[in-house]
Design an enzyme around this catalytic site. Sequence first.
Site, PDB file in Angstrom:
ATOM      1  N   SER A 142       0.826  -1.200   0.000  1.00 21.20           N
ATOM      2  CA  SER A 142       0.000   0.000   0.000  1.00 21.20           C
ATOM      3  C   SER A 142       0.870   1.265   0.000  1.00 21.20           C
ATOM      4  CB  SER A 142      -0.961  -0.042   1.193  1.00 21.20           C
ATOM      5  OG  SER A 142      -2.008   0.874   1.054  1.00 21.20           O
ATOM      6  N   ASP A 272      -9.480  -5.434  -4.602  1.00 24.44           N
ATOM      7  CA  ASP A 272      -8.918  -4.447  -3.669  1.00 24.44           C
ATOM      8  C   ASP A 272      -9.836  -3.224  -3.637  1.00 24.44           C
ATOM      9  OD1 ASP A 272      -7.347  -2.390  -2.431  1.00 24.44           O
ATOM     10  OD2 ASP A 272      -5.531  -3.485  -2.954  1.00 24.44           O
ATOM     11  N   HIS A 301      -7.413  -5.929  -0.264  1.00 26.06           N
ATOM     12  CA  HIS A 301      -6.238  -5.115   0.027  1.00 26.06           C
ATOM     13  C   HIS A 301      -5.336  -5.752   1.080  1.00 26.06           C
ATOM     14  CE1 HIS A 301      -3.950  -1.434  -0.188  1.00 26.06           C
ATOM     15  NE2 HIS A 301      -4.059  -1.236   1.112  1.00 26.06           N
TER      16      HIS A 301
END
Length: 321
Positions: A142, A272, A301
Amino acid sequence: MMSTGPTIRPVTRREAMLMGASACVLLTVPRGSLSQTETQQEFIDMGYLTTADGTEIFYKDWGPRDAQALVFHHGWPLTADDWDTQMMFFLNKGFRVIAHDRRGHGRSSQTDTGNEMDTYAADVAALTDALDLKGAVHIGHSTGGGEVARYVARAKPGRVAKAVLIGAVPPLMLKTDANPGGLPREVFDGFRAAHAANRAQFFLDVPSGPFYGYNRPGAEISQGVIRNWWRQGMMGGTKAHYDCIKAFSETDFTEDLKAIDVPVLVMHGDDDQIVPYAASAPLSAKLLKRGELRTYEGFGHGMCTTNADVINADLLAFVQG
């Protein structure tokens, strides 16, 4: 007085006690009860790097010092602890595993300045210099994927062998004329508003829903995972977390990706809900000179946690390949 350069100091026993039970166990378990991997050359270590601007960066450095080094970069608003599953997996495989709490996050200083990608990458460079890492593999999830892209693009020769971007924010999350597939600014304004109004509740809502895909029908919800996400988030500084929303959403990593000349594995779930797949992973893979895209059907995610067995196996194959 401001420090003239980065310095390293170990974690004190009191600090370890305050960090939680896992740190205490790692520091107090008898050597005779450790695996052979854990007793080779060096014992499990944790410490602080003090950067040139006086910020203390907490880091973990576990495993043999002459083994292949893997450096893990966490997402917003989490800490190095988000990599626990990967750290233990690779430690038991004989690797040296390193992870730090980004400035403003976790056990690092709750900074009100420097909460942007250039400084994040400079902090990583200071840490890799202090530990004298050579040929390391940098793995970012991320926001941590953005940090990896910015650092690896500027790293000193010989410091980096490979990189991995997992559910990562590059090339650019924000919708612009040049990036029509991005998310509207209103999405991130909503993050900021929820964060400022009630950070504690926001940090329950995110992992309870879109982060791990727990809002999907049939999802196997883990309250422990949700609470651990909340714990990590609430350890950090609210000002730094607020600033980081701009850093992960508005930083354009296009030129960083183009500049990277080591092999890069791009891993992304096609479900995601935090960093939408279509506007991230495929675009990053195309910009990289030596990029490999791996798409995970139905994964969300937080797949490093919810699908750790699959992700760890693929990471191992890439690192050893």
